[in-house]
Design a protein around this motif. Structure first.
Motif, short mmCIF file in Angstrom:
data_model
loop_
_atom_site.label_atom_id
_atom_site.label_comp_id
_atom_site.label_asym_id
_atom_site.label_seq_id
_atom_site.Cartn_x
_atom_site.Cartn_y
_atom_site.Cartn_z
N LEU A 7 42.09 39.00 36.98
CA LEU A 7 42.66 37.83 37.65
C LEU A 7 44.17 38.02 37.68
O LEU A 7 44.88 37.71 36.74
N ASP A 8 44.67 38.61 38.77
CA ASP A 8 46.08 38.99 38.87
C ASP A 8 47.04 37.83 38.70
O ASP A 8 48.07 37.97 38.06
N ASP A 9 46.69 36.68 39.26
CA ASP A 9 47.60 35.55 39.19
C ASP A 9 47.73 34.98 37.78
O ASP A 9 48.65 34.24 37.48
N GLU A 10 46.82 35.35 36.89
CA GLU A 10 46.84 34.83 35.53
C GLU A 10 47.05 35.92 34.48
O GLU A 10 47.03 35.65 33.29
N GLU A 71 31.79 28.42 28.37
CA GLU A 71 31.10 29.72 28.52
C GLU A 71 32.04 30.74 29.14
O GLU A 71 31.74 31.34 30.18
N SER A 72 33.17 30.94 28.49
CA SER A 72 34.20 31.84 29.00
C SER A 72 34.55 32.91 27.97
O SER A 72 34.68 32.62 26.78
N ILE A 73 34.71 34.13 28.46
CA ILE A 73 35.22 35.23 27.66
C ILE A 73 36.29 35.91 28.51
O ILE A 73 36.05 36.21 29.68
N TRP A 74 37.46 36.14 27.93
CA TRP A 74 38.54 36.75 28.69
C TRP A 74 39.48 37.50 27.75
O TRP A 74 39.51 37.26 26.56
N ILE A 75 40.22 38.42 28.35
CA ILE A 75 41.21 39.21 27.61
C ILE A 75 42.59 38.88 28.15
O ILE A 75 42.80 38.84 29.37
N THR A 76 43.53 38.63 27.23
CA THR A 76 44.91 38.37 27.61
C THR A 76 45.81 39.38 26.91
O THR A 76 45.56 39.77 25.77
N PRO A 77 46.87 39.80 27.59
CA PRO A 77 47.83 40.71 26.98
C PRO A 77 48.81 39.93 26.10
O PRO A 77 49.03 38.74 26.31
N GLU A 78 49.39 40.62 25.13
CA GLU A 78 50.40 40.01 24.27
C GLU A 78 51.72 40.72 24.52
O GLU A 78 52.08 41.64 23.81
N GLY A 79 52.41 40.34 25.58
CA GLY A 79 53.71 40.92 25.90
C GLY A 79 53.74 41.61 27.25
O GLY A 79 52.71 41.86 27.88
N THR A 80 54.96 41.95 27.68
CA THR A 80 55.18 42.53 29.00
C THR A 80 54.54 43.91 29.13
O THR A 80 53.90 44.21 30.14
N GLU A 81 54.71 44.76 28.13
CA GLU A 81 54.14 46.11 28.19
C GLU A 81 52.61 46.04 28.23
O GLU A 81 51.97 46.81 28.94
N ALA A 82 52.03 45.15 27.46
CA ALA A 82 50.57 44.99 27.47
C ALA A 82 50.10 44.50 28.84
O ALA A 82 49.06 44.95 29.35
N ARG A 84 51.37 45.20 31.71
CA ARG A 84 51.38 46.36 32.61
C ARG A 84 50.15 47.24 32.42
O ARG A 84 49.76 47.97 33.32
N LEU A 85 49.56 47.19 31.23
CA LEU A 85 48.39 48.03 30.93
C LEU A 85 47.05 47.39 31.33
O LEU A 85 46.01 48.04 31.20
N LEU A 86 47.06 46.15 31.80
CA LEU A 86 45.79 45.48 32.13
C LEU A 86 44.91 46.27 33.11
O LEU A 86 43.72 46.42 32.86
N PRO A 87 45.46 46.80 34.22
CA PRO A 87 44.58 47.58 35.12
C PRO A 87 43.97 48.79 34.43
O PRO A 87 42.79 49.10 34.62
N SER A 88 44.75 49.47 33.62
CA SER A 88 44.26 50.64 32.89
C SER A 88 43.19 50.24 31.87
O SER A 88 42.17 50.92 31.72
N LEU A 89 43.42 49.13 31.18
CA LEU A 89 42.44 48.64 30.20
C LEU A 89 41.13 48.26 30.90
O LEU A 89 40.05 48.60 30.41
#
Length: 99
Positions: A7-10, A71-82, A84-89
């Motif tokens: 979800l790019d916007d989030e 009924e939600s499961i999601w991953i959020t990054p912790e910081g700017t560098e993280a 940037r890694l979302l697509p790779s993850l």
């Protein structure tokens, strides 16, 4: 089959498992989901209706979040560098889920 949608916007990865775990089973479910080579679990936090696994990928921290009532499961990054890694993850998870 588990689907992972970015979800790019989030800045979030939405996890859609074929079978949604019960609240009591999420700690085990999350530990199995995160049991792939390049990930390291950091800690598990449990609340009344929301749980969280913190983990690292490429030396950056992320959170695998679970909310029973929505009924939600999601991953959020912790910081700017993280962030940037979302697509790779996401790609890394998708490759490992196919095996």
């Amino acid at each position: 089959m588990t689907n992972i949608i970015q979800l790019d916007d989030e800045n979030t990865l939405q996890i859609i498992p074929s079978l949604f775990p019960d609240s009591d089973d999420f700690e085990l479910w999350g530990s199995v989901f995160l049991a792939i080579d390049k990930l390291q679990t950091i800690e598990f936090n449990e609340g009344a209706d929301r749980h969280q696994w913190r983990f690292s990928y490429s030396q950056q921290s992320f959170s695998l979040n679970f909310e029973y009532y929505s009924e939600s499961i999601w991953i959020t990054p912790e910081g700017t560098e993280a962030t940037r890694l979302l697509p790779s993850l996401r790609e890394y998870f998708c490759l490992n889920l196919q095996q």
